[in-house]
Design an enzyme around this catalytic site. Sequence first.
Site: not given
Length: 284
Positions: A2-3, A51, A250
């Site tokens: 999810p972004e 978010k 990341r």
Amino acid sequence: MPEGDTVWLAAKRMNTALAGQTLRRGELRVPQLAATDLTGRTVAEVVSRGKHMLTRLTDGWTLRTHYRMDGSWHIYRKGARWRGGPAFSIRAVLATDRWDCVGYRLHDVTMVRTEQEDTVVGHLGPDVLGPDWDLDEALRRLRSHPDEQVGVAVLDQRNLCGPGNLYKVEGLFVCGVHPWMRVADVEDLSGLVERTRALMLANRDRPEQSTTGDLRRGRDHWVYGRKDKPCYRCGTPILRGDQGPDLQERITYWCPTCQATDAPVDPLARTGEPDHPRPLTSAT
Ligand SMILES: [Zn+2]
């Protein structure tokens, strides 16, 4: 993964389904809110903030939820089968006469007074997809930590909120910026932020997340997920490395030619060496 654009689109669809509607069913299946029943309450609007999703009720309360790595909201027509996962992964059910909104694997499920939303989202920087986007404020926040690695800083939601790892990685590539450069060494920081935002704006109205303009799988990203594959621009094999404290989120990809830099970067970054922890500087 999810972004911000995923959450933005989900909030838009949830708002269409729920705004102005009275909940026929309103369950929150998390221990701390097990006694809270939203049935009979009316939804004012659903909006995203980075978010985070904020479902505002007309009685002055807001339901805040967060996707983190694996959460999602699904919207079903009344009577349709729910297909988002096993029942035990459901964290919230908001149903009207017409729609069932079902939240799977949601995190940070919290009820907060609407006037006090800042206690849960007030730390966030300007929202890349928000109506109150403020480039100067985002740049001010980024530049206040000049020694931070740019790839970490762009993901730090306290600087600007919305971008996740995909848009970070792709924005850096598009602008030719090495992920491990110091913020202070990035020549066109404003351009980097604006290009990253443009990539998100281009995708926010659709579930696909293409940064190349090509929606075909395998052609939709410049470097993300393309370790060892040739760069579409120069043919150099794409590198992969871990950056920041939360490694799962990341994993970084970059082209060592297109994103070459004379500025000092951590030597491990050049080899894409895994397990490269850094001091915790990020917040969601
Ligand atoms: Zn390249």
